[in-house]
Scaffold this active site. Sequence first.
Site, PDB file in Angstrom:
ATOM      1  N   HIS A 125       0.808  -1.228   0.000  1.00 25.60           N
ATOM      2  CA  HIS A 125       0.000   0.000   0.000  1.00 25.60           C
ATOM      3  C   HIS A 125       0.835   1.269   0.000  1.00 25.60           C
ATOM      4  CE1 HIS A 125      -3.982  -1.832   0.520  1.00 25.60           C
ATOM      5  NE2 HIS A 125      -3.265  -2.838   1.002  1.00 25.60           N
ATOM      6  N   ASP A 181       3.242   9.370  -1.481  1.00 21.61           N
ATOM      7  CA  ASP A 181       2.111   8.622  -0.912  1.00 21.61           C
ATOM      8  C   ASP A 181       1.755   7.475  -1.853  1.00 21.61           C
ATOM      9  OD1 ASP A 181       0.050   8.037   0.823  1.00 21.61           O
ATOM     10  OD2 ASP A 181      -0.706  10.087   0.908  1.00 21.61           O
TER      11      ASP A 181
HETATM   12  C1  G6P Z   1      -0.577   3.402   6.194  1.00 19.12           C
HETATM   13  C2  G6P Z   1      -0.045   2.004   5.983  1.00 19.12           C
HETATM   14  C3  G6P Z   1      -0.868   0.986   6.735  1.00 19.12           C
HETATM   15  C4  G6P Z   1      -0.992   1.399   8.190  1.00 19.12           C
HETATM   16  C5  G6P Z   1      -1.604   2.789   8.279  1.00 19.12           C
HETATM   17  C6  G6P Z   1      -1.710   3.297   9.734  1.00 19.12           C
HETATM   18  O1  G6P Z   1      -1.780   3.575   5.533  1.00 19.12           O
HETATM   19  O2  G6P Z   1       0.018   1.695   4.607  1.00 19.12           O
HETATM   20  O3  G6P Z   1      -0.254  -0.282   6.659  1.00 19.12           O
HETATM   21  O4  G6P Z   1      -1.779   0.482   8.903  1.00 19.12           O
HETATM   22  O5  G6P Z   1      -0.758   3.679   7.575  1.00 19.12           O
HETATM   23  O6  G6P Z   1      -0.472   3.234  10.375  1.00 19.12           O
HETATM   24  P1  G6P Z   1      -0.231   2.370  11.680  1.00 19.12           P
HETATM   25  O7  G6P Z   1       1.248   2.411  11.906  1.00 19.12           O
HETATM   26  O8  G6P Z   1      -1.003   3.069  12.740  1.00 19.12           O
HETATM   27  O9  G6P Z   1      -0.725   0.991  11.442  1.00 19.12           O
END
Ligand code: G6P
Length: 472
Positions: free
Chosen positions: A164, A371
């Site tokens: 992602h 991004d």
């Molecule tokens: C991004 C990443 C995700 C992640 C999210 C929130 O969108 O691609 O994999 O879960 O951020 O970040 P965190 O560290 O809180 O999971």
Amino acid sequence: MPKTIIVANRLPVKIQENNNEFNLMPSEGGLATGLGSVYKTDNNIWIGWPGQVIADERKDEVAGKLKDLSLVPVYLTQEDVLEFYEGFSNDVLWPVFHYYASTYTTYKPSNWDYYQTVNQKFADVILQHCEPGDTIWIHDYQLLLLPALIRKQRPDISIGFFLHIPFPSHEMYRLIPWRAELLRGMLGADLIGFHTFDDVRHFLSSVSRILPTPVSSNVITCGERSIVVESFPMGIDEQKYAGLTRLPEVIEHADQIREIYKNNRLILSIDRLDYSKGILQRLQALELLLEEHPEYVGQLTLYMVVVPSRDTVPQYMHLHDQIDKKVGNINAKYRTIDWTPVSYYYRSLSIETLSALYSAADVCLVNPMRDGMNLVSKEYVASRTNNDGVLVLSEMAGASRELIDAILVNPNNVIQVKDAIIEALNMPLEEQQRRMKQMRQLVAKFNVNHWVQIFMERLNEVKLLQRSMQTR
Ligand code: G6P
């Protein structure tokens, strides 16, 4: 009946403890909504971390609560969180993949050890739940080793992997000491998906130069196996966002916001706290605008929502302080008795409040330095059911490949961002509508269900092809 197992570092809900009671809260991010249609149907499940370190004696209680929602927990220890999550995932992979590697990045061997251990923990939980014929869909940079760990135990199982975040150019990627091991991990999948074609290109280039493994077009040959690599730009649940704008409470809230800011043009930004989101650069652009164009003083407001995230990682704590300071400086310099240039909120907001903000904002400013996709830009578009409003979007967001009717900017060019804000504020209504209509059509057509469907269909095709090659 064969099932689909979704695997991501986080479950779509997180456990929060209140007075010794466990409550479930939705996790941040668009993945949960996107994959809701998958894990909530049939006997499908989602495996991931519940977002808290859980004491041994309470693990059964947590597993029980999650089971009713088709969710299966992977428990992480405090050390796992420090070394795997904060360390390797968010202090090595995240900065390198977003082009923030510097000569000062420390590649700690202990972080790498924990990264391997935690990926193995995920593999163990998956192996307890997967049966012949199942399909496993693994998500994101925290789990790059997982496809190969599963493949080793279940050579025939169908595995999809989706990244992602951006995949960096080979020059950046090759800085990582464990670059070959990480690629071999990903190559355990049958189908590897990215948001954009550039990510595909960069990944294939790293595979052919680092491993080196033969790459032909978008197919990688690994011994007997052929792995397909393609781009699948992720969409959002467009109907949900459009529908929210029609809820009476959302309409009322949007009207209130418009009333409060009735003498101002409203510029909205919504991001997780992250240096890759260009929050400081956005504030610089606003500062420049107010400095060069005093006629806008008292006329516009930047409504800036920053959602707390990873605030135990030092770089994020530092950024939080810098944002506080910069907002303070701008407001102190320009505010008047009845006007403040930046309305800054450091908190998560409900989806209904976000919808009211999307509805009320004249401009949405999305200027990440880098991004993978950026779903906020698509959510703003889906919420503009009157077809007005202007999106200013960074060229460095994956979404800029699709939302070409936004005003596209290079986020490093503060002067260009400032000019884009002025252009957005002065765009004639017909032009706003022409651009917004085009973008709404695209966001509606290539929605999240479409994304899930084409990825899964492709994975099935790739698997069938592989099996037919093996039986020849
Ligand atoms: C991004 C990443 C995700 C992640 C999210 C929130 O969108 O691609 O994999 O879960 O951020 O970040 P965190 O560290 O809180 O999971």
